[in-house]
Design a protein around this motif. Structure first.
Motif, PDB file in Angstrom:
ATOM      1  N   VAL A 267       0.829  -1.202   0.000  1.00  0.00           N
ATOM      2  CA  VAL A 267       0.000   0.000   0.000  1.00  0.00           C
ATOM      3  C   VAL A 267       0.866   1.255   0.000  1.00  0.00           C
ATOM      4  N   ARG A 268       1.948   1.250   0.751  1.00  0.00           N
ATOM      5  CA  ARG A 268       2.783   2.463   0.834  1.00  0.00           C
ATOM      6  C   ARG A 268       3.356   2.831  -0.530  1.00  0.00           C
ATOM      7  N   HIS A 269       3.697   1.829  -1.339  1.00  0.00           N
ATOM      8  CA  HIS A 269       4.216   2.105  -2.676  1.00  0.00           C
ATOM      9  C   HIS A 269       3.115   2.645  -3.591  1.00  0.00           C
ATOM     10  N   VAL A 270       1.903   2.117  -3.428  1.00  0.00           N
ATOM     11  CA  VAL A 270       0.794   2.582  -4.254  1.00  0.00           C
ATOM     12  C   VAL A 270       0.449   4.030  -3.908  1.00  0.00           C
ATOM     13  N   VAL A 271       0.465   4.359  -2.615  1.00  0.00           N
ATOM     14  CA  VAL A 271       0.217   5.742  -2.188  1.00  0.00           C
ATOM     15  C   VAL A 271       1.292   6.666  -2.764  1.00  0.00           C
ATOM     16  N   SER A 272       2.536   6.224  -2.708  1.00  0.00           N
ATOM     17  CA  SER A 272       3.633   7.029  -3.266  1.00  0.00           C
ATOM     18  C   SER A 272       3.471   7.204  -4.772  1.00  0.00           C
ATOM     19  N   LEU A 273       2.993   6.166  -5.446  1.00  0.00           N
ATOM     20  CA  LEU A 273       2.768   6.257  -6.889  1.00  0.00           C
ATOM     21  C   LEU A 273       1.713   7.310  -7.204  1.00  0.00           C
ATOM     22  N   ALA A 274       0.628   7.323  -6.449  1.00  0.00           N
ATOM     23  CA  ALA A 274      -0.423   8.330  -6.658  1.00  0.00           C
ATOM     24  C   ALA A 274       0.132   9.736  -6.448  1.00  0.00           C
ATOM     25  N   HIS A 275       0.946   9.898  -5.412  1.00  0.00           N
ATOM     26  CA  HIS A 275       1.539  11.211  -5.121  1.00  0.00           C
ATOM     27  C   HIS A 275       2.484  11.644  -6.239  1.00  0.00           C
ATOM     28  N   GLU A 276       3.281  10.685  -6.731  1.00  0.00           N
ATOM     29  CA  GLU A 276       4.245  11.000  -7.784  1.00  0.00           C
ATOM     30  C   GLU A 276       3.534  11.389  -9.072  1.00  0.00           C
ATOM     31  N   LEU A 277       2.492  10.660  -9.426  1.00  0.00           N
ATOM     32  CA  LEU A 277       1.726  11.002 -10.624  1.00  0.00           C
ATOM     33  C   LEU A 277       1.052  12.364 -10.477  1.00  0.00           C
ATOM     34  N   ASN A 278       0.580  12.665  -9.288  1.00  0.00           N
ATOM     35  CA  ASN A 278      -0.040  13.967  -9.040  1.00  0.00           C
ATOM     36  C   ASN A 278       0.968  15.098  -9.204  1.00  0.00           C
ATOM     37  N   SER A 279       2.187  14.868  -8.702  1.00  0.00           N
ATOM     38  CA  SER A 279       3.229  15.891  -8.817  1.00  0.00           C
ATOM     39  C   SER A 279       3.662  16.098 -10.263  1.00  0.00           C
ATOM     40  N   MET A 280       3.412  15.101 -11.121  1.00  0.00           N
ATOM     41  CA  MET A 280       3.721  15.202 -12.553  1.00  0.00           C
ATOM     42  C   MET A 280       2.543  15.788 -13.335  1.00  0.00           C
ATOM     43  N   SER A 281       1.509  16.236 -12.607  1.00  0.00           N
ATOM     44  CA  SER A 281       0.278  16.771 -13.208  1.00  0.00           C
ATOM     45  C   SER A 281      -0.467  15.719 -14.008  1.00  0.00           C
ATOM     46  N   VAL A 287      -5.725   9.881  -9.642  1.00  0.00           N
ATOM     47  CA  VAL A 287      -7.044   9.568  -9.090  1.00  0.00           C
ATOM     48  C   VAL A 287      -7.394   8.092  -9.316  1.00  0.00           C
ATOM     49  N   MET A 288      -7.042   7.560 -10.482  1.00  0.00           N
ATOM     50  CA  MET A 288      -7.312   6.148 -10.769  1.00  0.00           C
ATOM     51  C   MET A 288      -6.586   5.241  -9.772  1.00  0.00           C
ATOM     52  N   VAL A 289      -5.346   5.606  -9.443  1.00  0.00           N
ATOM     53  CA  VAL A 289      -4.582   4.813  -8.480  1.00  0.00           C
ATOM     54  C   VAL A 289      -5.246   4.871  -7.106  1.00  0.00           C
ATOM     55  N   GLU A 290      -5.626   6.073  -6.666  1.00  0.00           N
ATOM     56  CA  GLU A 290      -6.252   6.214  -5.349  1.00  0.00           C
ATOM     57  C   GLU A 290      -7.580   5.482  -5.280  1.00  0.00           C
ATOM     58  N   HIS A 291      -8.395   5.636  -6.315  1.00  0.00           N
ATOM     59  CA  HIS A 291      -9.693   4.978  -6.322  1.00  0.00           C
ATOM     60  C   HIS A 291      -9.534   3.457  -6.385  1.00  0.00           C
ATOM     61  N   GLY A 292      -8.591   2.986  -7.200  1.00  0.00           N
ATOM     62  CA  GLY A 292      -8.343   1.557  -7.265  1.00  0.00           C
ATOM     63  C   GLY A 292      -7.901   1.004  -5.924  1.00  0.00           C
ATOM     64  N   LEU A 293      -7.115   1.782  -5.212  1.00  0.00           N
ATOM     65  CA  LEU A 293      -6.600   1.342  -3.912  1.00  0.00           C
ATOM     66  C   LEU A 293      -7.738   1.073  -2.931  1.00  0.00           C
ATOM     67  N   VAL A 294      -8.698   1.996  -2.833  1.00  0.00           N
ATOM     68  CA  VAL A 294      -9.764   1.829  -1.847  1.00  0.00           C
ATOM     69  C   VAL A 294     -10.868   0.885  -2.331  1.00  0.00           C
ATOM     70  N   ARG A 295     -10.962   0.689  -3.642  1.00  0.00           N
ATOM     71  CA  ARG A 295     -11.989  -0.215  -4.163  1.00  0.00           C
ATOM     72  C   ARG A 295     -11.514  -1.667  -4.209  1.00  0.00           C
ATOM     73  N   LEU A 296     -10.224  -1.868  -4.553  1.00  0.00           N
ATOM     74  CA  LEU A 296      -9.743  -3.208  -4.853  1.00  0.00           C
ATOM     75  C   LEU A 296      -8.988  -3.868  -3.713  1.00  0.00           C
ATOM     76  N   ARG A 297      -8.289  -3.080  -2.895  1.00  0.00           N
ATOM     77  CA  ARG A 297      -7.492  -3.688  -1.834  1.00  0.00           C
ATOM     78  C   ARG A 297      -8.348  -4.070  -0.644  1.00  0.00           C
ATOM     79  N   ARG A 298      -7.885  -5.058   0.091  1.00  0.00           N
ATOM     80  CA  ARG A 298      -8.596  -5.468   1.301  1.00  0.00           C
ATOM     81  C   ARG A 298      -8.571  -4.341   2.329  1.00  0.00           C
ATOM     82  N   PRO A 299      -9.693  -4.086   3.000  1.00  0.00           N
ATOM     83  CA  PRO A 299      -9.709  -3.031   4.021  1.00  0.00           C
ATOM     84  C   PRO A 299      -8.637  -3.218   5.089  1.00  0.00           C
ATOM     85  N   ILE A 300      -8.308  -4.466   5.420  1.00  0.00           N
ATOM     86  CA  ILE A 300      -7.286  -4.694   6.446  1.00  0.00           C
ATOM     87  C   ILE A 300      -5.920  -4.203   5.974  1.00  0.00           C
ATOM     88  N   ASP A 301      -5.643  -4.296   4.662  1.00  0.00           N
ATOM     89  CA  ASP A 301      -4.376  -3.780   4.126  1.00  0.00           C
ATOM     90  C   ASP A 301      -4.302  -2.268   4.297  1.00  0.00           C
TER      91      ASP A 301
END
Length: 390
Positions: A267-281, A287-301
């Motif tokens: 999860v930490r790498h996926v969060v960093s990926l979303a941040h990096e893509l955001n910083s690249m405009s 947004v796709m990464v963030e939405h995929g994270l909360v929709r697809l990953r297990r809540p416990i993760d």
């Protein structure tokens, strides 16, 4: 690589006769496993009777990649080889042979296990999945057989008891036989109930093995996708690959890669990926990464990562907001349960605060104890906020 419908030769009568070019001879420098794999793929290609353009289109690859597969310079991904095998059977009007499919996988694995350990892992996981599915099917059948036998023994016991009750003037021998029948059934019932408990536990463990294997497979798919796209595998390489695919109008490939990363990376790498893509405009991708994270990953993760993140962290705040606004209701309930189970009241409070706008949606989804508990918490928070208003 020749085509069946390319050059023609002019004869004396002026009519053109199609000449089918064969594939170029295989390079003598190929290893024996590479050669056997290429020969197998060529045979499948011949069965289809398709041109290179037609075959490449049906397989979802470009002609250059197809040429490399058929000339032994590359081994296709397992899904492509499976597609080719099914296509060959379809064109020939036959059923897919499972024995032949297993032989093809073995040839491909032999061709990649030395030169490409990453790709070989895909075949190893496929073999593990096949074996696991076999054991799971056996466990399901064993459980069903035991349950049926238990049903039969319960009927046998009941029949013996009914016969004893109806036996008014029976001999000692008749009573003894029926009593022995009943007692034997009772003993067998005790044994079967224990065996059923064990078989059920084994089946649950098989299911957990399957979940673990799914996670490993998704991570491998993500790495293979990066490798095929010439990504480096680090954060910069992933971002570069996503951007490259999107700018090359390969939206489906970019979306699949994002999904594979979301499912396969911590999860930490996926969060960093979303941040990096955001910083690249690259806001859409972020947004796709963030939405995929909360929709697809297990809540416990998500819970584990958020629990270890500083409460003032912007990344933590953003993920909680996205979770509250985008995640399916069932995931929110499971996340709430994880907070309660682990005693993390701060994280639970932050989630509920972010969820206030979605509380009405929850009110229509009263499914179980934890859903009702979360609804009650939200109602209490709403009432407390109402009291503070002037």
């Amino acid at each position: 690589m020749g085509e069946r419908n390319l050059p023609t030769v002019q004869h004396g009568d002026g009519h053109g006769v199609p000449v089918r070019r064969g594939l170029a001879p295989l390079d003598e420098r190929l290893s024996q496993p590479q050669r056997r794999c290429a020969e197998c793929l060529r045979e499948l290609r011949e069965r289809t009777g398709l041109t290179s353009e037609e075959l490449a289109e049906r397989l979802g690859v470009d002609r250059t990649r197809l040429s490399k597969f058929l000339n032994g310079r590359e081994v296709p991904r397992l899904e492509i080889a499976t597609r080719l095998h099914r296509l060959a059977a379809e064109c020939a009007g036959t059923e897919v042979s499972q024995a032949e499919a297993a032989e093809i996988r073995a040839l491909m694995y032999a061709a990649v296990r030395v030169r490409n350990p990453l790709q070989a892992r895909e075949f190893e996981l496929a073999a593990a999945r096949e074996e696991l599915d076999h054991h799971r099917a056996e466990a399901i059948q064993e459980l069903a057989d035991l349950q049926q036998e238990l049903h039969d023994e319960c009927k046998r016991r009941q029949d013996a008891e009914d016969a004893l009750e109806e036996l008014t003037f029976g001999s000692r021998e008749e009573i003894r036989v029926l009593t022995d029948e009943r007692d034997a059934a009772l003993d067998r019932i005790v044994q079967l109930e224990d065996q059923i408990r064990q078989a059920g536990a084994m089946l649950r463990l098989r299911e957990r093995d399957a979940e673990t294997l799914d996670q490993i497979t998704r991570a491998t798919d993500a790495e293979l996708a990066l490798w095929e796209s010439s990504g480096t595998g680090d954060l910069a390489g992933i971002c570069a690959t996503v951007v490259y695919l999107r700018d090359a109008d390969e939206d489906d490939a970019a979306d699949r890669l994002i999904e594979q990363i979301v499912l396969g990376y911590p999860v930490r790498h996926v969060v960093s990926l979303a941040h990096e893509l955001n910083s690249m405009s690259r806001f859409r991708e972020s947004v796709m990464v963030e939405h995929g994270l909360v929709r697809l990953r297990r809540p416990i993760d998500l819970f584990r990562w958020l629990s270890g993140e500083d409460r003032k962290s912007e990344a933590r705040s953003n993920l909680i907001t996205t979770l509250a606004n985008v995640a399916p209701v069932g995931n929110l309930v499971r996340f709430h349960k994880a907070c309660v189970d682990h005693g993390n009241t701060d994280l639970d409070f932050d989630l509920q605060k972010a969820m206030m706008e979605r509380s009405r949606e929850l009110l229509t989804s009263k499914d179980d104890y934890w859903t009702e508990d979360l609804q009650n918490q939200l109602e209490a928070m709403r009432a407390a906020l109402a009291e503070r208003r002037p």
